[in-house]
Write a protein that holds these residues in place. Structure first.
Motif, PDB file in Angstrom:
ATOM      1  N   PHE A   1      27.003 -99.632 -58.187  1.00 31.48           N
ATOM      2  CA  PHE A   1      26.878 -97.881 -58.814  1.00 31.48           C
ATOM      3  C   PHE A   1      25.494 -98.448 -57.972  1.00 31.48           C
ATOM      4  O   PHE A   1      25.216 -99.895 -57.934  1.00 31.48           O
ATOM      5  N   GLU A   2      24.351 -98.200 -58.762  1.00 32.53           N
ATOM      6  CA  GLU A   2      22.635 -98.298 -58.353  1.00 32.53           C
ATOM      7  C   GLU A   2      22.533 -99.229 -59.608  1.00 32.53           C
ATOM      8  O   GLU A   2      22.048 -99.086 -60.848  1.00 32.53           O
ATOM      9  N   GLY A   3      22.750-100.276 -59.549  1.00 32.56           N
ATOM     10  CA  GLY A   3      22.289-101.388 -59.992  1.00 32.56           C
ATOM     11  C   GLY A   3      23.276-101.826 -61.347  1.00 32.56           C
ATOM     12  O   GLY A   3      22.484-102.894 -61.851  1.00 32.56           O
ATOM     13  N   TYR A   4      24.111-101.894 -61.231  1.00 35.29           N
ATOM     14  CA  TYR A   4      24.917-101.606 -62.074  1.00 35.29           C
ATOM     15  C   TYR A   4      26.616-102.290 -61.235  1.00 35.29           C
ATOM     16  O   TYR A   4      26.192-101.342 -60.161  1.00 35.29           O
ATOM     17  N   THR A   5      27.853-102.935 -62.340  1.00 37.09           N
ATOM     18  CA  THR A   5      29.477-103.030 -61.183  1.00 37.09           C
ATOM     19  C   THR A   5      29.669-102.571 -62.553  1.00 37.09           C
ATOM     20  O   THR A   5      29.457-103.296 -63.016  1.00 37.09           O
ATOM     21  N   VAL A   6      30.775-101.936 -61.984  1.00 33.47           N
ATOM     22  CA  VAL A   6      31.946-102.089 -63.677  1.00 33.47           C
ATOM     23  C   VAL A   6      33.456-102.292 -62.759  1.00 33.47           C
ATOM     24  O   VAL A   6      33.616-101.928 -61.512  1.00 33.47           O
ATOM     25  N   LYS A   7      34.471-103.421 -63.521  1.00 35.53           N
ATOM     26  CA  LYS A   7      35.449-104.004 -62.595  1.00 35.53           C
ATOM     27  C   LYS A   7      36.114-103.704 -63.685  1.00 35.53           C
ATOM     28  O   LYS A   7      35.985-103.849 -64.464  1.00 35.53           O
ATOM     29  N   TRP A   8      37.704-103.056 -63.183  1.00 41.25           N
ATOM     30  CA  TRP A   8      38.779-102.859 -64.228  1.00 41.25           C
ATOM     31  C   TRP A   8      39.786-103.814 -63.430  1.00 41.25           C
ATOM     32  O   TRP A   8      39.972-104.029 -62.144  1.00 41.25           O
TER      33      TRP A   8
END
Length: 464
Positions: free
Chosen positions: A92-99
């Motif tokens: 995402f804009e400015g951050y990431t999410v990892k699963w």
């Protein structure tokens, strides 16, 4: 040079765009080869904050986890198939999410930038800042929380290590922390003004009122994004695998009373077996009941004990990969784990060994009982055979007596017939004394009947 004709691969093999220089691929070749790339390390630009949550996924399907990920901005059409590889990174804009999904747990990592004012000396609220995902999204993650960490990674000035430590402890409220220099190489020369290793890692291994643990990494200004990603991965792995390894400790404590009771019962049964004060049927019933209890406990908890050993091994590997060196006045992460985690792991290992040993002892006692039962059975069979032998001897004697009577009876009838025949001849005018002739033939008849019966017996024995 003329190339040989290409070999046509099977429909299940991986298609190749180039000519087939190799035999058809194994069905699992590509999946196994790409396993080393299944969970790539993150690239983290400092300063950064990682909000990490690991939940137990028992009873949680990928569809449920995918539905939760769809609640993120712009992910309403996320396909379930994207979760088949057990790893997914959403940018995402400015951050990431990892699963990431593992056999027993699933972990979520949100990597976001820290505020510009969040330096080493900042207090906890200033350093953490606001999470980029909604708190409701975090609290509604499907599963039960097993580990939750807020890991802050910042740059620091290592010219004055004592002052740096004082500043870093402000985030932990001035409490005692566990800290290590990371990246230390054995035999590395000490240069003036340059610390050993590339960063510090600090934590207090305590759960804050909001449910998160706090970790802080202070790195030198020139640290690369890939190294920062590997540091965060190893630290989070240590905490996750530590918690997963400790899940075997309550099981071990729960089994201890049952094991003590079972060991006492086994000792009592062995004493009864030795003194022969109980019947084999009673002993067999008690041993079967005891063996069933032990085997049920083994079936229910053997996986947890095996998983504990595996997780403990992973903890040791991740700590070794950190390449720690002690910071004066603090305890390293490895030393903390050695003193705090090792006793728990020793308890679990001792309980697992105790359970396995008890199962073997029950088997040996059962084997002793079976041996005693077999010996008793052989004695009964021997007595039965002796009775049968005596019965056969009596039967033979009775048969001999009956045979003697049979010879007399048959001889009597034969002699009677001869007597009638002699009388008939005398009545016909033949000069014959029937009585005298019959009396003379009595020995011959007796011998003939006896001889005939002997031949019959000999023929029957030969046929048998």
């Amino acid at each position: 040079m003329q190339l040989p004709p290409p070999v046509h691969a099977s429909p299940d093999s991986v298609p190749r765009s180039l000519p087939a220089w190799l035999p058809p691929d194994d069905l699992e070749r590509t999946a196994l080869h790409n396993e080393v790339h299944a969970r790539p390390a993150a690239r983290i630009r400092l300063p950064a904050l990682i909000i990490y949550v690991a939940v137990l996924n028992e009873g949680i399907t990928r569809e449920m986890e995918c539905a939760h990920l769809r609640r993120l901005a712009g992910q309403h059409a996320l396909p379930v198939d994207s979760l088949n590889g057990n790893f997914l990174r959403l940018r995402f804009e400015g951050y990431t999410v990892k699963w990431e999904r593992h056999s027993e747990f699933t972990r979520y990592s949100i990597v976001q930038a820290l505020p510009d004012a969040a330096g080493v000396g900042a207090t906890e609220p200033e350093l953490l800042g606001a999470p980029v995902v909604a708190p409701q999204w975090l609290s509604s993650i499907p599963g039960r929380t097993v580990a939750a960490v807020q890991l802050a990674m910042v740059h620091g000035d290592f010219s004055d290590e004592q002052a740096l430590m004082v500043q870093a402890q402000r985030w932990f409220g001035g409490r005692t922390v566990v800290a290590s220099q990371l990246g230390h190489v054995q035999g590395q020369p000490v240069l003036p003004g340059k610390p050993l290793g590339h960063s510090w890692a600090l934590t207090e291994f305590r759960i804050a009122p909001d449910g998160f643990e706090r970790m802080l990494v202070i790195a030198q200004p020139g640290i690369s994004e890939t190294r920062a990603g590997r540091i965060s991965q190893r630290l989070l792995d240590v905490e996750t695998y530590r918690m997963m390894a400790l899940r075997g400790l309550p099981v071990a404590k729960l089994l201890s009373p049952m094991l003590a009771e079972a060991e006492s019962a086994l000792a009592a049964n062995t004493a009864l077996l030795e003194s022969k004060s109980a019947s084999d049927q009673e002993l067999l019933g008690m041993l079967v009941s005891l063996a069933a209890r032990v085997e049920r406990a083994t079936a229910e908890h053997n996986y947890r004990f095996s998983a504990t050993r595996a997780y403990d091994t992973l903890v040791g590997q991740r700590i070794a990969e950190l390449r720690e060196k002690a910071i004066p006045g603090t305890q390293t992460i490895g030393e903390f784990m050695q003193r705090r985690l090792s006793p728990a792991m020793a308890t679990v290992a001792a309980t697992a060994q105790r359970l396995a040993s008890l199962s073997e002892r029950v088997s040996r006692t059962s084997a002793l009982l079976r041996t005693r039962v077999d010996i008793a059975t052989e004695m009964q069979n021997r007595q039965l055979l002796e009775k049968l032998t005596r019965g056969q001897e009596l039967q033979l004697r009775l048969q001999s007596t009956v045979e003697g009577l049979s010879i007399a009876a048959i001889s009597y009838y034969v002699i009677s017939l001869l007597l009638y025949a002699g009388k008939a001849l005398k009545a016909a005018g033949v000069p014959l004394n029937a009585e005298i002739a019959t009396g003379v033939l009595i020995p011959v008849v007796l011998w003939s009947v006896w001889r005939t019966i002997r031949r019959i017996h000999a023929k029957l024995r030969a046929d048998a």
